[in-house]
Design a protein around this motif. Structure first.
Motif, PDB file in Angstrom:
ATOM      1  N   MET A   1      39.113  31.372  34.695  1.00 11.11           N
ATOM      2  CA  MET A   1      40.010  31.307  35.843  1.00 11.11           C
ATOM      3  C   MET A   1      39.477  32.093  37.042  1.00 11.11           C
ATOM      4  O   MET A   1      39.847  31.834  38.178  1.00 11.11           O
ATOM      5  N   ASN A   2      38.609  33.062  36.778  1.00  8.40           N
ATOM      6  CA  ASN A   2      38.132  33.928  37.858  1.00  8.40           C
ATOM      7  C   ASN A   2      36.926  34.722  37.366  1.00  8.40           C
ATOM      8  O   ASN A   2      37.061  35.846  36.882  1.00  8.40           O
ATOM      9  N   VAL A   3      35.760  34.141  37.504  1.00  5.40           N
ATOM     10  CA  VAL A   3      34.533  34.812  37.073  1.00  5.40           C
ATOM     11  C   VAL A   3      33.375  34.255  37.897  1.00  5.40           C
ATOM     12  O   VAL A   3      33.412  33.108  38.341  1.00  5.40           O
TER      13      VAL A   3
ATOM     14  N   VAL B   1      36.296  43.391  37.891  1.00  2.68           N
ATOM     15  CA  VAL B   1      36.714  43.308  39.303  1.00  2.68           C
ATOM     16  C   VAL B   1      38.103  42.673  39.430  1.00  2.68           C
ATOM     17  O   VAL B   1      38.447  42.109  40.463  1.00  2.68           O
ATOM     18  N   ARG B   2      38.921  42.763  38.383  1.00  2.00           N
ATOM     19  CA  ARG B   2      40.205  42.059  38.344  1.00  2.00           C
ATOM     20  C   ARG B   2      41.165  42.474  39.456  1.00  2.00           C
ATOM     21  O   ARG B   2      42.082  41.725  39.804  1.00  2.00           O
ATOM     22  N   TYR B   3      40.971  43.678  40.017  1.00  2.00           N
ATOM     23  CA  TYR B   3      41.840  44.137  41.106  1.00  2.00           C
ATOM     24  C   TYR B   3      41.208  43.949  42.485  1.00  2.00           C
ATOM     25  O   TYR B   3      41.771  44.375  43.485  1.00  2.00           O
TER      26      TYR B   3
ATOM     27  N   SER C   1      33.864  39.890  36.385  1.00  2.00           N
ATOM     28  CA  SER C   1      35.006  39.465  35.592  1.00  2.00           C
ATOM     29  C   SER C   1      36.299  39.728  36.355  1.00  2.00           C
ATOM     30  O   SER C   1      36.765  40.870  36.449  1.00  2.00           O
ATOM     31  N   GLY C   2      36.857  38.666  36.931  1.00  2.00           N
ATOM     32  CA  GLY C   2      38.084  38.793  37.708  1.00  2.00           C
ATOM     33  C   GLY C   2      39.322  38.575  36.861  1.00  2.00           C
ATOM     34  O   GLY C   2      39.257  38.336  35.656  1.00  2.00           O
ATOM     35  N   GLY C   3      40.475  38.638  37.522  1.00  2.00           N
ATOM     36  CA  GLY C   3      41.743  38.426  36.835  1.00  2.00           C
ATOM     37  C   GLY C   3      42.603  37.450  37.608  1.00  2.00           C
ATOM     38  O   GLY C   3      42.145  36.793  38.543  1.00  2.00           O
ATOM     39  N   TYR C   4      43.847  37.352  37.235  1.00  2.00           N
ATOM     40  CA  TYR C   4      44.785  36.485  37.942  1.00  2.00           C
ATOM     41  C   TYR C   4      46.189  37.033  37.741  1.00  2.00           C
ATOM     42  O   TYR C   4      46.473  37.747  36.775  1.00  2.00           O
TER      43      TYR C   4
ATOM     44  N   ILE D   1      41.078  38.319  43.997  1.00  5.32           N
ATOM     45  CA  ILE D   1      42.484  38.027  43.728  1.00  5.32           C
ATOM     46  C   ILE D   1      42.794  36.534  43.770  1.00  5.32           C
ATOM     47  O   ILE D   1      42.441  35.833  44.718  1.00  5.32           O
ATOM     48  N   CYS D   2      43.491  36.060  42.731  1.00  4.30           N
ATOM     49  CA  CYS D   2      44.058  34.711  42.741  1.00  4.30           C
ATOM     50  C   CYS D   2      45.383  34.744  41.983  1.00  4.30           C
ATOM     51  O   CYS D   2      45.598  35.604  41.125  1.00  4.30           O
ATOM     52  N   VAL D   3      46.266  33.813  42.330  1.00 10.87           N
ATOM     53  CA  VAL D   3      47.539  33.701  41.623  1.00 10.87           C
ATOM     54  C   VAL D   3      47.548  32.409  40.818  1.00 10.87           C
ATOM     55  O   VAL D   3      47.064  31.369  41.269  1.00 10.87           O
ATOM     56  N   HIS D   4      48.101  32.502  39.617  1.00 11.20           N
ATOM     57  CA  HIS D   4      48.092  31.384  38.676  1.00 11.20           C
ATOM     58  C   HIS D   4      49.437  30.676  38.715  1.00 11.20           C
ATOM     59  O   HIS D   4      50.494  31.298  38.533  1.00 11.20           O
TER      60      HIS D   4
END
Length: 275
Positions: A186-188, A228-230, A119-122, A233-236
């Motif tokens: 968005m990031n998974v 794993v959000r940190y 589970s990522g973040g943005y 890495i991606c920017v929205h």
């Protein structure tokens, strides 16, 4: 011998060709190249097709364009088609307005575990910085540099820590964050077998939590979600959301409530469906 990619990066898009061009460039410069790109296109016009063709002509990456007719918000349906079309055992989901850091694919693959989703973040860029973004800025990785972003007028906030390059700091923040690990489109990433085991996305779902619901069924089926959000890495890129609709969000909440109440592991409205 036919090339078998280590991952399939599934990028959802709808009539954002300028953003998609930048996003595709971010995958052109990844540190790891053994992946394919699948564009899950929910009915974009010819401009998006031209962007994809131009990228395919200059990239060594295999690019598959999955398109369906524009008939309202049917993102879940095109994502199911993209899953079916994928040639890898491991799937990375993202959106056509999320620019990936150069180690994005490599990090997802390094962190993957059996029967586990990542589970990522943005990090959200301002409207002004989004409008200034270019291929050269992405190539130089400036849009992932905290100091450069602050110089451009990005507000200072704790969320800038999402851009850290320190693995130690990233792992610590992933461990202490109160944010739950969920399926955020968005990031998974996950194993193809794990998402097909629950019949993919529920195609009744409209905008608003449609990705979370498939993750909830995967959890019900024993898949663990790792925060794993940190690390990934991606920017929205900034954009308005004119498609937000309270009635659709209410429908989605009702479906998610049923999934939770019944501990549902399967949807009759997914990849295998008469819907």
């Amino acid at each position: 011998m036919q090339f078998r990619p280590k991952a399939s990066v599934i990028i959802s898009t709808y009539n954002q060709p300028e953003w998609l061009e930048l996003v595709l460039h971010s995958y052109h410069i990844q540190t790891l190249k053994s992946f394919e790109i699948i564009i899950a296109d929910d009915g974009s016009n010819e401009l998006t097709k031209l962007v994809i063709e131009a990228f395919s002509n200059i990239s060594d990456l295999k690019v598959i364009h999955i398109w369906q007719e524009d008939n309202g918000f049917r993102k879940t349906r095109i994502l199911n088609k993209a899953i079916t079309a994928s040639n890898s055992d491991y799937l990375i989901f993202t959106d056509g307005d999320c620019v990936a850091r150069e180690d994005f694919v490599e990090t997802h693959l390094k962190l993957r575990k059996s029967h586990t989703a990542l589970s990522g973040g943005y990090f959200k860029l301002t409207k002004l910085i989004s409008s200034r973004l270019s291929k050269s800025i992405i190539s130089n990785q400036k849009c992932f540099n905290k100091d450069w972003l602050l110089e451009q007028g990005q507000p200072k906030s704790f969320k800038l820590n999402k851009l850290t390059k320190s693995k130690f700091k990233a792992n610590l923040l992933n461990w202490i964050t109160p944010t739950k690990a969920t399926f955020d489109g968005m990031n998974v990433s996950c194993w193809k077998s794990d998402i097909t085991a629950v019949n993919g996305f529920d195609e009744r779902m409209q905008y608003g939590g449609e990705d979370r619901e498939v993750g909830e069924r995967m959890m019900n089926n024993g898949v663990k979600f790792l925060q794993v959000r940190y690390r990934t890495i991606c920017v929205h890129l900034y954009h308005e959301r004119p498609y937000k609709n309270e009635d659709n969000e209410t429908l989605n909440q009702r479906i998610r409530h049923t999934t939770k109440r019944e501990n549902a592991k399967w949807t009759e409205f997914g990849i295998e469906s008469n819907f």
